[in-house]
Design an enzyme around this catalytic site. Structure first.
Site, PDB file in Angstrom:
ATOM      1  N   ASP A 479       0.894  -1.304   0.090  1.00 30.40           N
ATOM      2  CA  ASP A 479       0.132   0.007  -0.050  1.00 30.40           C
ATOM      3  C   ASP A 479       0.965   1.355  -0.061  1.00 30.40           C
ATOM      4  OD1 ASP A 479      -2.702   1.464   0.544  1.00 30.40           O
ATOM      5  OD2 ASP A 479      -2.892   0.589   1.624  1.00 30.40           O
ATOM      6  N   ASP A 547     -10.952   2.279  -3.045  1.00 30.67           N
ATOM      7  CA  ASP A 547     -11.250   1.715  -2.070  1.00 30.67           C
ATOM      8  C   ASP A 547     -13.073   1.936  -1.619  1.00 30.67           C
ATOM      9  OD1 ASP A 547      -9.470   1.523  -0.517  1.00 30.67           O
ATOM     10  OD2 ASP A 547      -9.068   3.437   0.529  1.00 30.67           O
TER      11      ASP A 547
END
Ligand code: DGJ
Length: 741
Positions: A479, A547
């Protein structure tokens, strides 16, 4: 494929469908002569006569006009535009010389043509064998200085793909300052071109925008350093009336994850100049004697039959020549990620329970997301402290447990970061990347690590090794949750270099990781899909797309992403979002690398049973989704529908996807499938009938019916040999949603 005519000094780069002509004019300046559909003969004086004397009032130009073709420095089409000379339409390269002048004027020095391609050092790149492509390397030299510029043009034999990259070599004994360097310049006559670009923000990662190319010019860029939703590096230059399947379209994409910029505009003579470069707003690089600078690759794709062909070419090229071979055809595991189900709230038992539940519904891989290390129970600490929080989770136990059930296990990391509240920051504040004369901007309570420093790269890699050497992890989610700001290091504030050197450091770290753990499936991520680019795909075959897992939003984000990236690279999961049923959400997520982000224990028995069924179908369709040819049918940015289909390479099977936003009561609508074999018979799972390919493509499948908001459908077409009598199924138009999966 690449010919050089010594008499005319013209290069012809071509395959069966595409031609690109470059001339060296008598002044040694590289002239762009033609780019487009294959052209066996070029008449340079006809192509360039618009630059005849009346337009070319410069003395030098007149000399050239007497030669084989016309030239005007102001208005001719260039391959490597000079800086601060007569051509003022945007320079290809700008160098500040030792005498402070920034005039840059490169002329032909030599060239060679090689089989295969050259790869920029330290940067991700396309990989291709000597049978697949040829490369023209043209070396230019500055008129005054011992500065050389190598322009690489790699043309593919079977794809309309031209990959550009360039290398600057300083052979002077002075330090020079590189202020701008492009990867590609394309100067072409205008055909009412428009630019399709993808802009976005967090949770709205990519949206399609189309703008006319005008004299006012346009900039498509990213300047957040690494994570950036502002613009994706993929763009299209399309003639005005081009559509999905008609018209001339160029696609461009940079193999780079840092600041980039496209400058696109019309000049005073209505010609297009497109420059693709490292964003020069944040770039300036010192080169000492004998030092070199290599640009990222920029790939250009050409289509004379619309956008779909550009997408298919990008998809083939990325699958065959960028992504690690091991992962291209391998079935990607169906995963469940702990993030949206648990966030930071988990322990050993909860993860073991998740493994049990995942096993029951036939999921292959359990991923433990953020929160397993240091003291991280919220997003405000511990990045950099890559040691297992043993009080919270027994990592060995959960991994062994998953493996004992014949499942895989994955782990989340965010290696390029350092939390302000971390043991690492307390021990090594100098590892953080910020200008010491400014208070650093904390974003998500964290700073970026100074990856311009090899010591820091080695330090983080050692920490990763402690984890990945000691725990048998099958998958890693990598990430990156904040962008660069106030950059500087503890001893260097040269922002112009740091932005680029940071990305080189990231690539170094990723290369080390891939070298040591080639079989770990890597999925990169950046607060969702904030770093969805070809640079990352060189290391990770899949990227978490967004997301935002709401199916209404996802349909848009995925459609935009599909234009440039193959579906196999697009991480798409089913979440607990309440918008639609689990089945409908799964249909949307099916067109990517599939998984779940939810707490399975909160699902009804009925939904769990559905998941088992869904997972079986996902496996059945996997090869079509990941390897097939993608055809967009209806853009959700221009209509009420997102419709596309994918056809397996041998045209034996196809999957059709359709989603609508607003309800419709009475409109008639047929889905005209694309890319089938017109002579094959296909059974379709929507109406349970068999029709010929040409019928599906020309008449289509009738879905006229009252359509509810958010109706999601997919159906399969399968080649059948038997000539089952085609009986018009009167009820076929009533969309049987339960039967779709
Ligand atoms: C952002 C990612 O997009 C999420 O999926 C999750 O991994 C969080 N970061 C964790 O902090």
């Amino acid at each position: 494929m690449i010919d050089f005519n010594k008499k005319t000094n013209i290069f012809h780069l071509h395959n069966k469908e595409f031609s690109y002509y470059i001339g060296i004019n008598p002044l040694g300046i590289l002239i762009h002569l033609y780019s487009g559909e294959f052209l066996s003969e070029l008449y340079p004086e006809r192509v360039t006569e618009r630059y005849a004397e009346r337009f070319a009032f410069l003395d030098g130009d007149k000399e050239v006009c007497d030669e084989s073709y016309y030239y005007s420095e102001l208005s001719s089409l260039h391959e490597c535009a000079s800086n601060l000379k007569a051509d003022r339409r945007g320079s290809f390269i700008t160098i500040e010389h030792h005498n402070n002048s920034t005039i840059t004027d490169f002329r032909y020095h030599s060239h060679k043509i090689i089989k295969g391609k050259v790869n920029p050092k330290g940067l991700p790149h396309f990989k291709a064998s000597e049978n697949e492509c040829e490369t023209l390397i043209i070396t230019l030299k500055d008129v005054n200085e011992e500065i050389y510029l190598e322009l690489n043009y790699t043309l593919f034999k079977d794809l309309n793909v031209l990959i550009r990259s360039n290398k600057l070599i300083n052979k002077t004994s002075n330090l020079i300052k590189l202020k701008r360097i492009s990867s590609l310049e394309l100067d072409i006559p205008n055909k009412d071109y428009e630019v399709l670009s993808l802009h976005g923000t967090w949770a709205n990662d990519r949206e399609v925008e189309i703008n006319k190319v005008t004299h006012a010019g346009m900039i498509i860029d990213e300047n957040h350093g690494a994570r950036g939703f502002k613009h994706n590096p993929g763009i299209l230059l399309k003639e005005k009336n081009s559509t999905l399947d008609y018209g001339e379209v160029y696609g461009f994409n940079l193999v780079y994850s840092g600041n980039f910029k496209y400058e696109i505009g019309l000049d005073q003579w209505d010609q297009v100049r497109l420059l693709a470069m490292l964003n020069d707003d944040t770039f300036s690089f010192n080169l000492d004697k004998n030092e070199t600078f290599e640009t990222p690759e920029c790939v250009m794709v050409y289509s004379n039959s619309g956008i779909n062909k550009v997408s298919q070419t990008f998809h083939d090229l990325i699958r065959d020549n960028l992504i690690e071979k091991e992962f291209v055809k391998k079935e990607r595991p169906i995963l469940i990620n702990s993030w949206e189900g648990f966030y930071f709230d988990f322990d050993t038992n909860r993860i073991k329970k998740l493994i049990d539940e995942a096993k029951e519904v036939n999921i292959d891989l359990v991923v433990l997301d953020d929160g397993w290390f240091g003291k991280r129970n919220a997003d405000n600490s511990s990045l950099g402290d890559w040691t297992v929080n043993n009080e919270k989770i027994n990592l060995k136990e959960v991994i062994d447990y998953a493996h004992s059930k014949d499942m895989k296990f994955g782990l989340w990391v965010e290696p390029e970061m350092i939390s302000y509240d971390s043991d690492l920051y307390r021990a090594h504040p100098e590892f953080a990347l910020f200008n010491r004369d400014h208070k650093p901007t904390l974003l998500r309570h964290q700073l970026v690590l100074d990856l311009t420093n090899d010591e820091v790269v080695d330090y983080v890699f050692d920490k990763l090794k402690n984890i990945f050497d000691n725990y048998p992890i099958d998958y890693c989610k990598w990430d990156f949750n904040r962008h660069l700001a106030d950059i500087g290091t503890f001893d260097n504030n040269n922002e112009g270099e740091i932005y680029h050197r940071f990305i080189l450091g990231t690539y170094k770290l990723l290369s080390k990781f891939k070298e040591r753990y080639p079989h770990i499936l890597l999925e990169t991520c950046s607060a969702g899909g904030g770093r969805f680019d070809l640079g990352m795909l060189y290391y990770s075959p899949q990227i978490w797309c967004s997301d935002n897992t709401n199916p209404y939003s996802r349909v848009l984000i995925q459609y935009a992403t599909n234009i440039f990236y193959p579906l196999s690279t697009i991480g798409s999961h089913v979440s607990a979002d309440k918008a639609l049923s689990i089945q409908d959400k799964a249909i949307v997520a099916a067109f990517g690398t599939f998984g779940y982000e939810l707490d399975l224990s909160k699902l009804s028995e009925e939904d769990k049973a559905k998941i088992v069924e869904i997972n079986k179908l996902i496996r059945d369709w996997h090869h079509i989704v990941t390897l097939g040819d993608y055809y967009a049918i209806s853009s959700p940015f221009e209509s009420n529908f997102s419709t596309f289909n994918i056809v397996s390479k041998e045209k034996k099977e196809a999957l059709v996807f359709n989603f609508n936003f607003r309800p419709e009561q009475t409109k008639g609508r047929f889905i005209r499938v694309k890319g089938l074999d017109k002579n094959k018979n296909y059974f379709n799972s929507l109406t349970n009938d068999v029709y010929k390919g040409d019928f599906y493509m020309n008449v289509g499948i009738n879905i006229s019916a009252p359509i509810k908001e958010g109706m999601t459908m997919m159906f399969v077409l399968k080649e059948v040999n038997s000539l089952i009598k085609v009986v018009a199924n009167k009820k076929a138009h009533a969309v049987k949603r339960e039967k779709l999966m």
